[in-house]
Design a protein around this motif. Structure first.
Motif: not given
Ligand code: FE
Ligand code: DGI
Ligand code: FE
Length: 188
Positions: A50-51, A54, A83, A110
């Motif tokens: 998910h990140d 980032k 991101h 997010t």
């Molecule tokens: Fe995030």
């Protein structure tokens, strides 16, 4: 891709702190998934990646969002938003994950959005309540998550919106729509 390979693929893209957060999101997402009709393997993959974006440069992420003709508000409403959509793109192109459910959960993790799928909800909420998160209100949201996932998401959205208002920052419209929709359609 198995779990070990997924973790190996994501690790070089993250700091130690962010990797620990990612493991927390993975564990929390799998716990939330127990009560939902979702494929656990997919939940785990979405959580692990998910990140992924980032730490990419803002320029690269902005270019992706422009080139894909995605909502330009992802660019104008705050750099923290970049991101999520950029991550969905890069996970597909670089890691080769094509599953739309997984990519969409990464894309919306997010901001949230109205009418999230079970997978989107799980990733959004797990990101907010995983055990390494320390902000005010998180404990209440964790407790609610065990009872009613929609109410917990509403609390997370409300807390995030309040945080942004206090910092004089704009709120992504879809975040407000999601909050309104849940406030009108959930009890508690
Ligand atoms: Fe995030
Ligand atoms: O990437 P993480 O830190 O794990 O968490 P995240 O992807 O939820 O990003 C959190 C950041 O995103 C935090 O600084 C608040 C910001 N954010 C979340 N929703 C919105 C937002 N910023 C704006 N401008 N608008 C939003 O709706
Ligand atoms: Fe996260």
């Amino acid at each position: 891709m198995d779990r070990k390979e997924a973790l190996e693929r994501v690790k070089p893209h993250l700091t130690e702190h962010r990797y620990v957060h990612t493991l927390g999101v993975r564990d929390t997402a799998l716990k939330l998934a127990e009560k939902e009709d979702v494929e656990k393997d997919k939940v785990e993959t979405a959580a692990i990646f998910h990140d992924y974006a980032k730490f990419r440069s803002k320029e690269e992420m902005r270019r992706i969002i422009e080139a894909e003709n995605w909502n330009e508000q992802f660019i104008t409403y705050g750099d923290e938003l970049l991101h999520a959509p950029a991550g969905a793109y890069l996970v597909e192109k670089e890691v080769g994950i094509k599953d739309e459910e997984i990519l969409s959960a990464i894309f919306w993790h997010t901001t949230g959005k109205v009418d999230m799928s079970p997978m989107e909800k799980i990733i959004f909420l797990a990101d907010y309540i995983e055990p390494n998160r320390k902000f005010p209100g998180v404990e209440e949201t964790r407790e609610e998550a065990e009872k009613d996932m929609d109410c917990a998401i509403k609390m997370a959205l409300r807390n995030t919106i309040t945080f942004l208002l206090k910092k004089n920052q704009p709120v992504f419209p879809e975040t407000l729509f999601a909050y309104n929709h849940l406030t009108l359609n959930t009890n508690g």
